[in-house]
Structures are given as C-alpha cells and as structure tokens.
Motif scaffolding. Structure first.
Motif, short mmCIF file in Angstrom:
data_model
loop_
_atom_site.label_atom_id
_atom_site.label_comp_id
_atom_site.label_asym_id
_atom_site.label_seq_id
_atom_site.Cartn_x
_atom_site.Cartn_y
_atom_site.Cartn_z
N TYR A 171 -11.69 -3.78 2.45
CA TYR A 171 -10.23 -3.59 2.50
C TYR A 171 -9.59 -3.69 1.11
CZ TYR A 171 -10.78 -4.78 7.46
OH TYR A 171 -11.16 -4.80 8.77
N GLY A 172 -8.31 -3.29 1.08
CA GLY A 172 -7.47 -3.71 -0.02
C GLY A 172 -7.25 -5.21 0.15
N CYS A 173 -7.14 -5.95 -0.94
CA CYS A 173 -7.03 -7.41 -0.84
C CYS A 173 -5.83 -7.88 -1.66
CB CYS A 173 -8.32 -8.03 -1.37
SG CYS A 173 -8.22 -9.80 -1.61
N VAL A 195 -5.85 -5.63 -5.01
CA VAL A 195 -7.03 -4.95 -5.56
C VAL A 195 -7.80 -4.30 -4.40
CG1 VAL A 195 -8.17 -7.23 -5.59
CG2 VAL A 195 -9.18 -5.36 -6.87
N GLU A 196 -8.33 -3.11 -4.67
CA GLU A 196 -9.03 -2.37 -3.60
C GLU A 196 -10.49 -2.83 -3.50
OE1 GLU A 196 -7.92 -0.48 -1.31
OE2 GLU A 196 -9.56 0.75 -0.61
N LYS A 197 -10.90 -3.16 -2.30
CA LYS A 197 -12.29 -3.46 -1.94
C LYS A 197 -13.03 -4.32 -2.99
CE LYS A 197 -12.67 0.37 1.21
NZ LYS A 197 -11.82 1.51 0.99
N PRO A 198 -12.54 -5.54 -3.23
CA PRO A 198 -13.24 -6.40 -4.19
C PRO A 198 -14.54 -6.94 -3.61
CG PRO A 198 -11.52 -7.63 -3.07
CD PRO A 198 -11.42 -6.22 -2.55
N ALA A 208 -6.35 -9.19 3.92
CA ALA A 208 -6.73 -7.78 3.88
C ALA A 208 -5.54 -6.88 4.21
CB ALA A 208 -7.85 -7.53 4.87
N VAL A 209 -5.47 -5.77 3.48
CA VAL A 209 -4.42 -4.77 3.75
C VAL A 209 -4.82 -3.97 4.99
CG1 VAL A 209 -3.25 -2.72 2.85
CG2 VAL A 209 -3.89 -4.59 1.28
N MET A 210 -3.96 -3.99 6.00
CA MET A 210 -4.19 -3.19 7.19
C MET A 210 -3.40 -1.89 7.04
SD MET A 210 -6.28 -4.87 9.00
CE MET A 210 -7.13 -6.28 8.33
#
Ligand code: G1P
Length: 308
Positions: A171-173, A195-198, A208-210
């Motif tokens: 996910y985006g975090c 940050v995207e997919k750390p 997590a970004v939904m």
C-alpha cells in the motif's frame, strides 16, 4: 468557501493480473459480486455520497464497463414483452444512476497517470478518486466522512486503515499525527509524510492508504512534477507527498468494510458479506453456511484439512 464535491474519478484501467484467468477476457471491475459487477458498487457508493458526475478511466478491453452503464434496448424490449417489470427497472435504472463519462488512459503508466488524464474533465473543482477494485460495504460512510472533512478543512483527504506491518508493502503508507492512536475510532488526522509501498521494516507507520481520496485540482500540477516511482510507474502517492510541501493533507482513518476485489481472498469475503446483507438471499445463504459448518463438525475448516 469550499466547493461541494460532486465529481468522482474512477480509475479502472488496470490489467487485473492477480485474478487471472478470470480477468483474461473481462475487466476485473466487471467480476460479479453476488449479482452486480464490482464497479457498480463503487458507482452506487459515489451516488449515495452526493456525487452525480463520474468519470471512469478505462483502457483496452474495458468496453463492457461502458455497456453495463448504457441502455440496452434489445434486452429492455425482451423484458418488457415478457412482463418482467422488476428486471426491466433494474436494467433501465442503471443507465440513470449518474452522468457517467469515459476517457481512455492510453498507456498504462500508473495510477498517478490515470488520475492525470481526468484533468480536463475535472477542471477547477474538488473531486473524489475511487479505485475501481476497492469495494466498500459501508453505505458510503467513509466517502461521506471524507467529503465532510474536506468541506471543513479545505485540504485533500486520503482514506487510511491500520494494517499488519507485514502487509504495508502492498500500500501507500502515511506517517500521521494521530492524537487518538489506539482508540480505533474513525477520525480525521494530519498526514506528515506519505510513501508508496515501503519495505515493512522501513515503513514510517502501519497506516495504509485505501482506495478513496478527495483532491483539489492542485493534484494535477503535482502529478506533472512526479517522476516514475515504484514499479517504474507514475504514483499518485508521490504526488500527494508533493502536496505536503505546500499545504496540509488530512487522513480519514477507518477500520472496516473495505475489500480489495483484485485479491481472490478479499473477493470471497466481500461476496459472503454482501450476500448475507441481502434481503432476498441473506436468510437462505446464512442457513447454508450454518449447515455447512454443522456438516463439518462445527467448524468451517475442512475436517483435518489445512486452513490455507
Ligand atoms: C494503489 C495505490 C496505493 C494504495 C492502493 C489501495 O496500489 O498505489 O497507494 O494503497 O492502491 O488499494 P495498487 O493496489 O494499485 O497496487
């Protein structure tokens, strides 16, 4: 005064590789959940949240999405002559749900790029982005609350959910300033970084970004600046990170009711939950599940079998 959010952009151009072979010749957004394609739930969620202008970003092989929300005179004629009034209304109402427009992404350059092709349509209005494979079974609670938060604060809002650390890399975090941390209550928080997919070990948090966002048109200028990121793609998350340089971004934290329809397990979960909610099917379906459990000795896992 903040403008009312009446427009939603639904990116639906992805290839759906996690759901092959079912998605070889049909878009993942058209996979049925009970008796409606997944994307219809997303459109209905938008409409319930007060949105009447929807732009679906499509790509090659997505024609059936357009057909689904269009009139189908042959079918309507057939249903009419057979006296199947209820079905006829169901089919006709679909074309009147909202003003639905389509634009093709052209090249699959990433989610950020997909959103950027909405620029002309959106103009200078605030708008929602709803990912076509994120399904919410919550009567639009999250989207409505996000729109309300935007109307109060004027800033962009991203939907956030706490996930196990091992999963954050999908996910985006968001790093958030969360005074209510630990309460589990739905709430609006300030985003400090995103940050995207750390890698899970390096993730700044487990938020997590939904797939629900509310943006102001500034996102388009930020998308122009973004260079290819994770996976070589133009990432929406990277554009949100740029927005943070010039102003606040809020997060709306919620905890349940979201399913990732592109994942087989979540697809099954969504199907069960939505089937149980249905007036016409819920009773007999629940009876079936209970009977299945009884036949398996009081557990749903197959006797002696692995739970995988
Ligand atoms: C996209 C976004 C990611 C977000 C996710 C939610 O990733 O890039 O930030 O957390 O949707 O579903 P995708 O699932 O398309 O890889």
């Amino acid at each position: 005064m903040t403008q009312v959010v009446s427009c939603a952009v639904i990116p639906a151009a992805g290839l759906g590789t996690r759901f092959l072979p079912a998605t070889k010749a049909q878009p993942k957004e058209m996979l049925p959940v009970v008796d409606k394609p997944a994307i219809q739930y997303v459109v209905e969620e938008a409409v319930r949240a007060g949105i009447d202008d929807i732009l679906i970003i499509t790509g090659r092989g997505k024609r059936s999405i357009e057909d689904h929300f269009d009139r189908q005179f042959e079918l309507e004629y057939f249903l009419e002559t057979k006296g199947k009034e209820k079905m006829l209304t169901t089919v006709r109402d679909l074309a009147d749900l909202a003003d639905i427009h389509y634009v093709r992404q052209g090249e699959p350059l990433g989610l950020g790029h997909a959103v950027s092709v909405a620029r002309k349509h959106v103009g200078d209005r605030p708008f929602a982005v709803m990912l076509g494979d994120d399904l919410m079974v919550d009567e639009s609670r999250v989207l409505k609350a996000m729109i309300a938060a935007h109307e109060t604060h004027g800033s962009p809002v991203v939907a956030l959910r706490d996930v196990p650390r091992a999963d954050i890399g999908s996910y985006g975090c968001a790093d958030v300033d969360d005074p209510d941390e630990g309460t589990g209550r739905p709430r609006v928080v300030a985003v400090r970084g995103i940050v995207e997919k750390p890698h899970p070990a390096e993730a700044p948090s487990t938020m997590a970004v939904m797939g629900r966002y509310v943006f102001t048109p500034e996102i388009f200028a930020a998308l122009d600046e973004v260079r290819p990121g994770v996976g070589g793609e133009i990432q929406l998350t990277d554009a949100i990170a740029l927005l943070l340089d010039t102003g606040p971004v809020n997060g709306y934290v919620f905890d349940d009711g979201r399913y990732d329809i592109g994942s087989k397990l979540d697809y099954l979960r969504a199907t069960v939950e939505l089937a149980l909610q249905r007036d016409d099917l819920g009773g007999p379906f629940a009876a079936f599940l209970e009977d299945l459990m009884a036949r398996r000795g009081g557990t749903l896992s197959a006797a002696g079998a692995d739970r995988t």
